[in-house]
Write a protein that holds these residues in place. Structure first.
Motif, PDB file in Angstrom:
ATOM      1  N   LEU A 139      -0.034  10.761   5.767  1.00 34.34           N
ATOM      2  CA  LEU A 139      -1.181  11.007   6.636  1.00 34.34           C
ATOM      3  C   LEU A 139      -1.060  10.147   7.884  1.00 34.34           C
ATOM      4  O   LEU A 139      -0.747   8.958   7.792  1.00 34.34           O
ATOM      5  CB  LEU A 139      -2.487  10.636   5.935  1.00 34.34           C
ATOM      6  CG  LEU A 139      -3.137  11.664   5.041  1.00 34.34           C
ATOM      7  CD1 LEU A 139      -4.470  11.133   4.524  1.00 34.34           C
ATOM      8  CD2 LEU A 139      -3.323  12.989   5.722  1.00 34.34           C
ATOM      9  N   GLN A 140      -1.298  10.763   9.035  1.00 37.73           N
ATOM     10  CA  GLN A 140      -1.353  10.023  10.291  1.00 37.73           C
ATOM     11  C   GLN A 140      -2.517  10.555  11.102  1.00 37.73           C
ATOM     12  O   GLN A 140      -2.732  11.766  11.174  1.00 37.73           O
ATOM     13  CB  GLN A 140      -0.056  10.183  11.095  1.00 37.73           C
ATOM     14  CG  GLN A 140       1.104   9.415  10.524  1.00 37.73           C
ATOM     15  CD  GLN A 140       2.332   9.475  11.430  1.00 37.73           C
ATOM     16  OE1 GLN A 140       2.288   9.960  12.552  1.00 37.73           O
ATOM     17  NE2 GLN A 140       3.438   8.978  10.920  1.00 37.73           N
ATOM     18  N   THR A 141      -3.266   9.651  11.712  1.00 39.67           N
ATOM     19  CA  THR A 141      -4.371  10.026  12.589  1.00 39.67           C
ATOM     20  C   THR A 141      -3.984   9.660  14.008  1.00 39.67           C
ATOM     21  O   THR A 141      -3.536   8.545  14.264  1.00 39.67           O
ATOM     22  CB  THR A 141      -5.665   9.294  12.191  1.00 39.67           C
ATOM     23  OG1 THR A 141      -5.965   9.627  10.836  1.00 39.67           O
ATOM     24  CG2 THR A 141      -6.822   9.700  13.081  1.00 39.67           C
ATOM     25  N   ARG A 142      -4.126  10.617  14.913  1.00 36.91           N
ATOM     26  CA  ARG A 142      -3.804  10.339  16.312  1.00 36.91           C
ATOM     27  C   ARG A 142      -5.039  10.555  17.171  1.00 36.91           C
ATOM     28  O   ARG A 142      -5.903  11.368  16.857  1.00 36.91           O
ATOM     29  CB  ARG A 142      -2.630  11.173  16.800  1.00 36.91           C
ATOM     30  CG  ARG A 142      -2.846  12.643  16.787  1.00 36.91           C
ATOM     31  CD  ARG A 142      -1.590  13.397  17.219  1.00 36.91           C
ATOM     32  NE  ARG A 142      -1.770  14.815  17.025  1.00 36.91           N
ATOM     33  CZ  ARG A 142      -2.323  15.629  17.916  1.00 36.91           C
ATOM     34  NH1 ARG A 142      -2.723  15.157  19.076  1.00 36.91           N
ATOM     35  NH2 ARG A 142      -2.465  16.911  17.657  1.00 36.91           N
TER      36      ARG A 142
ATOM     37  N   SER B 268       0.843  -1.187   0.000  1.00 38.26           N
ATOM     38  CA  SER B 268       0.000   0.000   0.000  1.00 38.26           C
ATOM     39  C   SER B 268       0.883   1.244   0.000  1.00 38.26           C
ATOM     40  O   SER B 268       2.089   1.151   0.196  1.00 38.26           O
ATOM     41  CB  SER B 268      -0.919   0.000   1.218  1.00 38.26           C
ATOM     42  OG  SER B 268      -0.149   0.023   2.401  1.00 38.26           O
ATOM     43  N   VAL B 269       0.265   2.402  -0.225  1.00 42.87           N
ATOM     44  CA  VAL B 269       0.995   3.666  -0.289  1.00 42.87           C
ATOM     45  C   VAL B 269       0.293   4.681   0.598  1.00 42.87           C
ATOM     46  O   VAL B 269      -0.927   4.806   0.557  1.00 42.87           O
ATOM     47  CB  VAL B 269       1.053   4.204  -1.742  1.00 42.87           C
ATOM     48  CG1 VAL B 269       1.703   5.576  -1.784  1.00 42.87           C
ATOM     49  CG2 VAL B 269       1.786   3.238  -2.641  1.00 42.87           C
ATOM     50  N   ASN B 270       1.054   5.396   1.408  1.00 45.08           N
ATOM     51  CA  ASN B 270       0.539   6.490   2.220  1.00 45.08           C
ATOM     52  C   ASN B 270       1.404   7.698   1.902  1.00 45.08           C
ATOM     53  O   ASN B 270       2.454   7.907   2.509  1.00 45.08           O
ATOM     54  CB  ASN B 270       0.604   6.145   3.706  1.00 45.08           C
ATOM     55  CG  ASN B 270       0.089   7.267   4.587  1.00 45.08           C
ATOM     56  OD1 ASN B 270      -0.277   8.339   4.113  1.00 45.08           O
ATOM     57  ND2 ASN B 270       0.072   7.022   5.878  1.00 45.08           N
ATOM     58  N   LYS B 271       0.990   8.501   0.917  1.00 46.41           N
ATOM     59  CA  LYS B 271       1.760   9.664   0.497  1.00 46.41           C
ATOM     60  C   LYS B 271       0.814  10.816   0.213  1.00 46.41           C
ATOM     61  O   LYS B 271      -0.196  10.647  -0.453  1.00 46.41           O
ATOM     62  CB  LYS B 271       2.568   9.344  -0.760  1.00 46.41           C
ATOM     63  CG  LYS B 271       3.454  10.482  -1.206  1.00 46.41           C
ATOM     64  CD  LYS B 271       4.390  10.050  -2.301  1.00 46.41           C
ATOM     65  CE  LYS B 271       5.400  11.133  -2.559  1.00 46.41           C
ATOM     66  NZ  LYS B 271       6.489  10.660  -3.383  1.00 46.41           N
ATOM     67  N   VAL B 272       1.165  11.988   0.727  1.00 46.91           N
ATOM     68  CA  VAL B 272       0.373  13.197   0.529  1.00 46.91           C
ATOM     69  C   VAL B 272       1.267  14.233  -0.131  1.00 46.91           C
ATOM     70  O   VAL B 272       2.403  14.433   0.294  1.00 46.91           O
ATOM     71  CB  VAL B 272      -0.137  13.753   1.876  1.00 46.91           C
ATOM     72  CG1 VAL B 272      -0.859  15.068   1.682  1.00 46.91           C
ATOM     73  CG2 VAL B 272      -1.021  12.745   2.559  1.00 46.91           C
ATOM     74  N   ILE B 273       0.757  14.886  -1.176  1.00 51.43           N
ATOM     75  CA  ILE B 273       1.454  15.992  -1.822  1.00 51.43           C
ATOM     76  C   ILE B 273       0.530  17.200  -1.769  1.00 51.43           C
ATOM     77  O   ILE B 273      -0.618  17.124  -2.208  1.00 51.43           O
ATOM     78  CB  ILE B 273       1.814  15.663  -3.282  1.00 51.43           C
ATOM     79  CG1 ILE B 273       2.771  14.480  -3.340  1.00 51.43           C
ATOM     80  CG2 ILE B 273       2.416  16.889  -3.972  1.00 51.43           C
ATOM     81  CD1 ILE B 273       3.073  14.001  -4.747  1.00 51.43           C
TER      82      ILE B 273
END
Length: 174
Positions: free
Chosen positions: A84-87, A4-9
């Motif tokens: 992206l990270q959710t805390r 999978s990919v977790n990348k934000v631009i």
């Protein structure tokens, strides 16, 4: 497809001067808010519409934090690559709350100033390790660049690609 990919631009403008905090062992953490906008024409009324999204960006990379602290101010245009990270956290009344943030840390993070410092061109920082990698690279038109921001000005270097029109004078091979 495996993995999978977790990348934000993001390309947007900083909404307020960044906040720099320090951990107990002295490492910096930068927090900033970036606005991205999209515009369109309403089909029914023909009016121009705009929608702005606000993104919370947290920078853990020490080198990129130095760039943010020294050069990034309210209104600056930035190019950001992160994850992206959710805390989960608790508010004052004990209720569980969630925040989703764009996080810049490690090797997979980039911060590029698109409008430069005082109109001098852009600069780029590339994530290294969490403990001091990365940093700031001033854009220099006199040398080739492998990344970072580019200025829209003309280069004073001679054309090294040859004369394109001379290449078109060849006879057709059939």
């Amino acid at each position: 497809m495996a993995g999978s990919v977790n990348k934000v631009i993001l390309i947007g403008n900083v909404g307020a001067d960044p906040e720099i905090r320090r951990t107990q062992d002295g490492r910096p953490i930068a927090n900033l808010r970036i606005a991205t906008s999209e515009t369109w024409r309403d089909r029914n009324s023909g009016e121009r519409r705009e929608k702005t999204e606000w993104h919370t960006v947290v920078v853990f990379n020490e080198g990129l934090c130095k760039v943010v602290e020294q050069y990034v101010k309210k209104g600056a245009k930035l190019y950001i690559e992160g994850q992206l990270q959710t805390r989960k956290w608790q508010d004052q009344t004990g209720n569980d709350r969630y925040s989703t943030e764009v996080v810049l840390q490690g090797f997979n993070s980039t911060l590029t100033m698109l409008d430069g410092r005082g109109g001098e061109g852009g600069g780029a920082g590339r994530g290294g390790s969490d403990y001091g990698g990365g940093g700031y690279e001033e854009y220099d038109q006199s040398r080739p660049s492998s990344g970072g921001a580019r200025s829209g000005g003309q280069s004073n270097q001679p054309n090294q690609g040859g004369n394109f029109s001379r290449d078109l004078d060849d006879d057709i091979p059939f």
